[in-house]
Scaffold this motif. Structure first.
Motif, short mmCIF file in Angstrom:
data_model
loop_
_atom_site.label_atom_id
_atom_site.label_comp_id
_atom_site.label_asym_id
_atom_site.label_seq_id
_atom_site.Cartn_x
_atom_site.Cartn_y
_atom_site.Cartn_z
N ALA A 253 0.84 -1.20 0.00
CA ALA A 253 0.00 0.00 0.00
C ALA A 253 0.87 1.25 0.00
N ASP A 254 0.32 2.34 -0.53
CA ASP A 254 0.97 3.64 -0.46
C ASP A 254 0.19 4.48 0.55
N ILE A 255 0.89 5.04 1.53
CA ILE A 255 0.26 5.83 2.58
C ILE A 255 0.82 7.25 2.53
N VAL A 256 -0.08 8.22 2.48
CA VAL A 256 0.32 9.63 2.51
C VAL A 256 -0.35 10.28 3.72
N PHE A 257 0.46 10.86 4.61
CA PHE A 257 -0.08 11.54 5.78
C PHE A 257 -0.34 13.00 5.46
N HIS A 258 -1.44 13.52 5.98
CA HIS A 258 -1.81 14.91 5.72
C HIS A 258 -1.58 15.80 6.93
N GLY A 259 -0.95 15.25 7.94
CA GLY A 259 -0.63 16.00 9.15
C GLY A 259 0.62 15.39 9.75
N GLN A 260 0.57 15.05 11.02
CA GLN A 260 1.71 14.42 11.67
C GLN A 260 1.91 13.01 11.16
N GLN A 261 3.15 12.66 10.89
CA GLN A 261 3.46 11.32 10.41
C GLN A 261 3.02 10.26 11.42
N GLY A 262 2.32 9.24 10.92
CA GLY A 262 1.90 8.15 11.78
C GLY A 262 0.56 8.35 12.45
N TYR A 263 -0.17 9.41 12.06
CA TYR A 263 -1.45 9.71 12.68
C TYR A 263 -2.47 10.13 11.61
N LEU A 264 -3.75 10.10 12.00
CA LEU A 264 -4.77 10.70 11.14
C LEU A 264 -4.45 12.19 10.94
N PRO A 265 -4.93 12.74 9.78
CA PRO A 265 -5.55 12.09 8.63
C PRO A 265 -4.50 11.54 7.66
N PHE A 266 -4.92 10.55 6.86
CA PHE A 266 -4.01 9.96 5.89
C PHE A 266 -4.83 9.41 4.73
N THR A 267 -4.16 9.17 3.61
CA THR A 267 -4.79 8.54 2.45
C THR A 267 -4.06 7.24 2.13
N LEU A 268 -4.84 6.18 1.99
CA LEU A 268 -4.30 4.86 1.63
C LEU A 268 -4.65 4.56 0.18
N THR A 269 -3.62 4.29 -0.63
CA THR A 269 -3.83 3.84 -2.00
C THR A 269 -3.53 2.35 -2.06
N PRO A 270 -4.50 1.53 -2.49
CA PRO A 270 -4.30 0.07 -2.49
C PRO A 270 -3.12 -0.35 -3.36
N PRO A 271 -2.54 -1.50 -3.06
CA PRO A 271 -1.37 -1.97 -3.82
C PRO A 271 -1.70 -2.21 -5.29
N GLN A 272 -0.80 -1.79 -6.14
CA GLN A 272 -0.88 -2.20 -7.55
C GLN A 272 -0.20 -3.55 -7.72
N HIS A 273 0.82 -3.76 -6.92
CA HIS A 273 1.53 -5.05 -6.91
C HIS A 273 1.71 -5.46 -5.46
N TRP A 274 1.13 -6.59 -5.10
CA TRP A 274 1.17 -7.06 -3.71
C TRP A 274 2.51 -7.73 -3.43
N ASN A 275 3.09 -7.38 -2.29
CA ASN A 275 4.29 -8.06 -1.82
C ASN A 275 3.88 -9.35 -1.10
N SER A 276 4.88 -10.13 -0.69
CA SER A 276 4.57 -11.34 0.06
C SER A 276 3.85 -10.95 1.35
N GLY A 277 3.21 -11.89 1.97
CA GLY A 277 2.39 -11.57 3.13
C GLY A 277 3.15 -11.48 4.44
N LYS A 278 4.46 -11.43 4.42
CA LYS A 278 5.22 -11.37 5.67
C LYS A 278 5.26 -9.93 6.19
N ILE A 279 4.81 -9.76 7.44
CA ILE A 279 4.73 -8.44 8.06
C ILE A 279 5.36 -8.50 9.44
N SER A 280 6.14 -7.48 9.78
CA SER A 280 6.66 -7.32 11.14
C SER A 280 6.31 -5.93 11.62
#
Length: 447
Positions: free
Chosen positions: A146-173
């Motif tokens: 996913a692509d995430i763009v923050f419209h205020g403080q990084q890591g907090y609302l508000p933000f815009t999420l753009t769904p993946p065009q190409h999905w990575n593997s499902g491993k998340i940490s």
């Protein structure tokens, strides 16, 4: 120093006229209501939810899902029964903005669904929601593509999420130390991702593990293949269809029972809560044991296939010393109200994550206990409450901090301290819209 009420709109907390003798039905669980709404929206067949909580948090969730193109229809004669119909092609509406209000379940559970939208989705909310952390969840979604763009403080609302065009593997940490909702938000929707997920928690501690277990149980109920390896702090979700049964019943909110059952210890007498589930994944299910430790008599009486939880007390409240509350931190405000009047000090520990809730609950509890003349101190992972003679406590207008549990905490204090007012009792609409009427009925006093 006594703090006089200067707010003409402040709510006067009623005082008991004698020992209690009340039966209080509790509306549906917010945690279960919003989890089942998300899971129903992730399926492909309609689902009927019965006993759904109708509160600000659930209305925000319903509105968020409808914004994504999910159809939700309430029963005309019973608004707690709703029919949920997701888009048949599994694609949600993009180029939309979702209002999260102050609901952590909306801001942290819905982004997973937005990963399957047909365009960007913007998330916004109340100004106070801008202080609630989002970074670990969004970092996990970024790892998926996913692509995430923050419209205020990084890591907090508000933000815009753009769904993946190409999905990575499902491993998340991710480091979910600040909130179990980061993990729940990923687990609820992970099977809709092309590769599912293998989710690893990297932090030193994991708060509210019962809430994660609730999520795992609910996801399994929706037919998803999920494995929890709690010792390794790892969860595996296989890709595949999500489908709840056609009819899903929702348990009462057991954490919302805490102010009412706790009132028996403050005013004396007995309070009953019907329809208590025999087995539950709700952290509030630990409440009867906690109240028993505080000195109450607790009976679980068979009642038409469920249980009636009856709490009886003569007003004696025992201190608990060092008490680990990490399994049910959301009950902390109600327990704090009781411990102000205990016969010995208590240190409630394992609840440092409450700093990231609707408000910094640890700081708020300390501030309001001290405001009435009590004695409380903030600890790195909790708070310490040292009881003082009750005659040392005095009237005050208490702040709710736009936090429903701080408002009910203040109402509980009013059962023993004369002249307590609450600046905004209406904030209880977040999870318990009928709180004022229920509280007056509990005390058998008129509005």
């Amino acid at each position: 120093m006594t703090t006089d009420s200067s707010n003409s709109a402040a709510w006067q907390a009623p005082e008991p006229v004698g020992p209690l003798n009340a039966n209080v039905p509790i509306p549906g669980s917010k945690s279960l209501s919003n989890r089942y709404l998300v899971l129903a929206a992730a399926g492909r067949k309609s689902v009927e939810l019965r006993g759904l909580l109708r509160s600000r948090d659930t209305e925000l969730m319903i509105s968020a899902l409808e914004t994504l193109g999910v159809r939700i229809t309430a029963n005309h004669s019973d608004p707690t029964t709703v029919r949920v119909e997701a888009p048949s092609d599994g694609r949600y509406q993009g180029n939309v903005t979702i209002d999260c209000g102050l609901a952590g379940t909306v801001m942290r559970f819905v982004p997973g669904l937005a990963m399957s939208a047909d365009g960007p989705v913007t998330f916004d909310g109340d100004s106070q929601a801008y202080q609630r952390p989002m970074a670990p969840l969004l970092d996990g979604l970024r790892q998926l593509g996913a692509d995430i763009v923050f419209h205020g403080q990084q890591g907090y609302l508000p933000f815009t999420l753009t769904p993946p065009q190409h999905w990575n593997s499902g491993k998340i940490s991710i480091d979910a130390s600040a909130s179990s909702q980061f993990i729940s938000g990923l687990l609820l929707t992970a099977s809709t991702f092309p590769h599912g997920i293998i989710l690893k928690h990297t932090g030193k501690r994991l708060p509210s593990l019962p809430h994660i277990r609730m999520t795992v149980d609910d996801v399994k109920h929706a037919g998803v293949q999920i494995k929890a390896h709690e010792y390794q702090r790892e969860w595996l979700v296989e890709p595949g269809p999500v489908q709840l049964p056609f009819i899903v019943g929702i348990e009462p909110d057991l954490s919302n029972a805490a102010p009412f059952l706790g009132a028996a210890l403050l005013a004396g007498g007995s309070v009953e809560v019907p329809h208590w589930p025999e087995h539950t994944t709700q952290p509030g299910g630990l409440l009867p044991g906690y109240l028993q430790s505080l000195g109450a008599k607790v009976e679980m009486i068979p009642d038409q296939g469920q249980l009636l939880c009856k709490v009886t007390s003569d007003g004696t409240i025992h201190g608990l010393g060092d008490f680990d509350l990490s399994a049910a931190g959301e009950i902390a405000p109600s327990l704090a109200a009781l411990l102000v009047f205990a016969d010995a000090p208590t240190r409630m520990l394992g609840i440092g994550h409450l700093r990231g809730h609707e408000t910094n609950r640890l700081a708020a509890l300390v501030e309001e206990i001290n405001r009435i003349g009590g004695h409380a101190e903030e600890l790195p992972e909790g708070i310490a409450i040292t009881p003082v003679p009750q005659e040392s406590l005095h009237p005050a207008e208490l702040r709710s901090y736009a936090d429903h549990r701080m408002a009910t905490f203040a109402a509980m204090l009013g059962l023993r301290v004369h002249g307590i007012t609450v600046d905004d009792i209406g904030t209880t609409s977040k999870t318990l819209p009928e709180f004022v009427d229920m509280w007056h009925s509990l005390l058998d006093v008129k509005n």
